[in-house]
Design an enzyme around this catalytic site. Sequence first.
Site, PDB file in Angstrom:
ATOM      1  N   PRO A  10      25.987  29.087 -32.327  1.00 53.11           N
ATOM      2  CA  PRO A  10      25.109  29.015 -31.788  1.00 53.11           C
ATOM      3  C   PRO A  10      24.944  27.620 -30.949  1.00 53.11           C
ATOM      4  CG  PRO A  10      26.443  27.513 -33.467  1.00 53.11           C
ATOM      5  CD  PRO A  10      27.086  28.339 -33.137  1.00 53.11           C
ATOM      6  N   TYR A  23      25.927  22.777 -19.356  1.00 51.87           N
ATOM      7  CA  TYR A  23      26.116  23.790 -19.195  1.00 51.87           C
ATOM      8  C   TYR A  23      26.122  24.808 -18.198  1.00 51.87           C
ATOM      9  CZ  TYR A  23      27.348  22.513 -23.978  1.00 51.87           C
ATOM     10  OH  TYR A  23      28.175  22.035 -24.889  1.00 51.87           O
ATOM     11  N   ASN A  75      33.286  32.153 -27.882  1.00 53.11           N
ATOM     12  CA  ASN A  75      33.308  30.619 -27.956  1.00 53.11           C
ATOM     13  C   ASN A  75      31.972  30.221 -29.393  1.00 53.11           C
ATOM     14  OD1 ASN A  75      31.535  27.758 -27.485  1.00 53.11           O
ATOM     15  ND2 ASN A  75      31.430  28.260 -25.599  1.00 53.11           N
ATOM     16  N   ALA A  78      29.598  24.703 -31.866  1.00 52.59           N
ATOM     17  CA  ALA A  78      29.275  23.252 -32.287  1.00 52.59           C
ATOM     18  C   ALA A  78      30.406  23.463 -33.510  1.00 52.59           C
ATOM     19  CB  ALA A  78      28.453  22.887 -32.912  1.00 52.59           C
ATOM     20  N   GLU A  99      39.891  31.278 -27.249  1.00 51.38           N
ATOM     21  CA  GLU A  99      38.533  30.333 -28.110  1.00 51.38           C
ATOM     22  C   GLU A  99      38.006  29.598 -26.499  1.00 51.38           C
ATOM     23  OE1 GLU A  99      39.559  27.426 -30.003  1.00 51.38           O
ATOM     24  OE2 GLU A  99      38.300  25.765 -29.531  1.00 51.38           O
TER      25      GLU A  99
HETATM   26  C1  DQA Z   1      30.446  23.999 -26.185  1.00 45.82           C
HETATM   27  C2  DQA Z   1      30.900  23.359 -26.746  1.00 45.82           C
HETATM   28  C3  DQA Z   1      30.609  22.641 -27.321  1.00 45.82           C
HETATM   29  O1  DQA Z   1      31.213  21.217 -28.793  1.00 45.82           O
HETATM   30  C4  DQA Z   1      28.734  22.773 -27.937  1.00 45.82           C
HETATM   31  O2  DQA Z   1      28.605  22.700 -29.041  1.00 45.82           O
HETATM   32  C5  DQA Z   1      28.699  24.096 -27.700  1.00 45.82           C
HETATM   33  C6  DQA Z   1      28.960  24.647 -26.579  1.00 45.82           C
HETATM   34  C7  DQA Z   1      31.378  24.591 -24.284  1.00 45.82           C
HETATM   35  O3  DQA Z   1      30.775  25.869 -24.079  1.00 45.82           O
HETATM   36  O4  DQA Z   1      32.006  23.762 -24.353  1.00 45.82           O
HETATM   37  O5  DQA Z   1      27.336  24.320 -28.226  1.00 45.82           O
HETATM   38  O6  DQA Z   1      31.529  25.231 -26.764  1.00 45.82           O
END
Ligand code: DQA
Length: 148
Positions: A10, A23, A75, A78, A99
Amino acid sequence: MVSILLLNGPNLNMLGKREPEVYGSQTLEDIVASLNKIMVEELGGKLEHVQSNHEGVLIDAIHQAKGVHDGIVFNPGAFTHYSYALRDALSSVMLPTIEIHMSNVHAREEFRHTSVIAPIVMGQVVGLGSDGYEWALRALVRKIKASR
Ligand code: DQA
């Protein structure tokens, strides 16, 4: 030929627009295009990409990967922090999985410090931004080739 499922959970469709200070500015399309190029030109494999904001769609994609793909780069967004259903889906297909998190989840809010997925995956790549996808893909392909 190694076949990998790249799975994004998501809000990752919002990359480029979403919290760029966390990001970065690359879109998901940019990231997938560059991974595809690496996979075809350097690693001699193929990549299928699925992004969904829905847990059930991700679970279905994991189930369908069995017998089709050799491994998963995931990935879970959340869902990482609380989805036992995704964890069980990964356990049920037993495909080697890496992961990946773009941000350093351990340096962020407390709830991001836990991954319910981590205990059943091969490894994690955390905090390297969009480059993390490339390292995860290269490591997974190398492991799969070494096991043949
Ligand atoms: C994430 C980290 C998660 O905590 C967050 O909810 C995301 C992105 C990351 O790529 O850093 O959606 O997976």
